[in-house]
Structure formats: C-alpha cells, structure tokens
Design an enzyme around this catalytic site. Structure first.
Site, short mmCIF file in Angstrom:
data_model
loop_
_atom_site.label_atom_id
_atom_site.label_comp_id
_atom_site.label_asym_id
_atom_site.label_seq_id
_atom_site.Cartn_x
_atom_site.Cartn_y
_atom_site.Cartn_z
N HIS A 53 52.37 33.51 43.41
CA HIS A 53 53.41 32.37 43.14
C HIS A 53 54.51 32.83 42.51
O HIS A 53 54.44 33.94 41.46
CB HIS A 53 52.87 31.01 42.80
CG HIS A 53 52.48 31.17 41.39
ND1 HIS A 53 50.91 30.97 41.04
CD2 HIS A 53 53.20 31.07 40.20
CE1 HIS A 53 50.91 30.89 39.88
NE2 HIS A 53 52.05 31.10 39.23
P1 TYD Z 1 47.55 28.36 39.70
O1 TYD Z 1 48.74 28.28 38.84
O2 TYD Z 1 47.68 28.18 41.03
O3 TYD Z 1 46.59 29.55 39.27
P2 TYD Z 1 46.80 30.94 39.63
O4 TYD Z 1 48.04 31.20 39.81
O5 TYD Z 1 46.14 31.70 38.22
O6 TYD Z 1 45.97 31.46 40.80
O7 TYD Z 1 46.67 27.01 39.24
C1 TYD Z 1 45.42 26.83 39.57
C2 TYD Z 1 44.98 25.33 39.45
O8 TYD Z 1 45.20 24.93 38.07
C3 TYD Z 1 46.00 24.45 40.26
O9 TYD Z 1 45.38 23.63 40.89
C4 TYD Z 1 46.90 23.93 39.25
C5 TYD Z 1 46.05 23.96 38.15
N1 TYD Z 1 46.78 24.02 36.65
C6 TYD Z 1 47.03 22.98 35.86
O10 TYD Z 1 46.86 21.72 36.04
N2 TYD Z 1 47.67 23.19 34.71
C7 TYD Z 1 48.21 24.59 34.37
O11 TYD Z 1 48.89 24.73 33.46
C8 TYD Z 1 48.03 25.62 35.34
C9 TYD Z 1 48.63 27.07 35.01
C10 TYD Z 1 47.22 25.33 36.36
#
Ligand code: TYD
Length: 137
Positions: A53
């Site tokens: 992302h």
């Molecule tokens: P995501 O940012 O998609 O993780 P990555 O890029 O590491 O694969 O986040 C994973 C999950 O965690 C998603 O359901 C959103 C949640 N999340 C939060 O609630 N707060 C946060 O600060 C972050 C970074 C993620």
C-alpha cells in the site's frame, strides 16, 4: 506539508559497549516530525509479504530492531530496494511510496515511527489507483 524528500538509510545514534548496544531516537534527532504513533511488525511467517500500500501524507521511519527484511519502495515511476539488517540503520519513508516488505528472517521485528495516527483515508491500497495518483501529483 513537511515531508522527507526521498527514501534514505540513516544512522540511529547508538551507544555500544561490551554489554550490548542502545539506540536512541529523540525529538529533532533522527525523526524530525512529531511522533504520533509507534507500531511494530513481529511474528511474520517466512515467505510473507507485508505492506502493499502507499500513504498520501504519512512520514515513517522503519527500524529493523531484530533480524532482517527487505523494503521495496516504488514512487510510481521507479523502484528501489533496501535491505535492513542492523538496528542502528533505519529507513526513512516519505509520503507517496508504494512499499513492500518481504524476506523476513526468523524472529525479525520492524519498529515503525509514524508522523500521524492511524487513518484508513491516508492509505492507497490499489496499485493501479496508486500509479494514477502518483502521476497526477
Ligand atoms: P496494514 O497497514 O495493512 O499492515 P501491513 O501494511 O503491515 O501489511 O495493517 C494491518 C491491520 O492492522 C489492518 O487491519 C489495519 C490495522 N492497523 C491499525 O489498526 N492501526 C495501525 O496503526 C496500523 C499500522 C494497522
């Protein structure tokens, strides 16, 4: 809006002696933004890819506090890969980069400092949408 100009590997000031090392991040040292959020990735299974992302406005600093992993950053025009493997070297991630984290070693952990709180509105999670956004910036 204040932002880092480009992705860079930076040194985290560390105090090292025969008993180990201690890294320090303070205001105006290493992360020149107000830290609004700290999160960390851990227990990542071998072969997993995280990220995939981009953020429209968020500045981040990624610190490999344990083990190693690779971070690929793509600004919509070109890609750059960084191998993170030392807790005294961190990667700045300015806004507008599609990031992919992979090749996590066993026991790896990534500490992330962020300039803002969690906001799903700041994410771009579709790559084609990201490329269009990057080209229209
Ligand atoms: P995501 O940012 O998609 O993780 P990555 O890029 O590491 O694969 O986040 C994973 C999950 O965690 C998603 O359901 C959103 C949640 N999340 C939060 O609630 N707060 C946060 O600060 C972050 C970074 C993620």
């Amino acid at each position: 809006m204040e932002a880092w100009e480009k992705p860079t590997l930076i040194s985290v000031p560390s105090h090292r002696n025969e008993l180990g090392s201690l890294g320090v991040i303070e205001k105006q040292n290493v992360f020149p933004f107000e830290i609004q959020r700290i999160y960390y990735l851990f227990d990542v299974p071998g072969g997993a890819t995280r990220g995939s992302h981009a953020h429209k406005a968020l500045n981040q600093l990624i610190i490999p506090i344990s083990g190693s992993f690779d971070v690929e950053l793509d600004n919509g025009f070109s890609k750059e890969k960084f191998s993170l493997n030392s807790a005294s070297t961190a990667l700045t991630v300015p806004p507008g980069y599609w990031r992919t984290l992979e090749n996590f070693s066993s026991g790896a952990a990534a500490l992330v400092l962020a300039s803002n709180t969690y906001d799903e509105e700041d994410y771009i999670r579709n790559y084609e949408e990201f490329v269009k956004w990057a080209k229209n910036k």
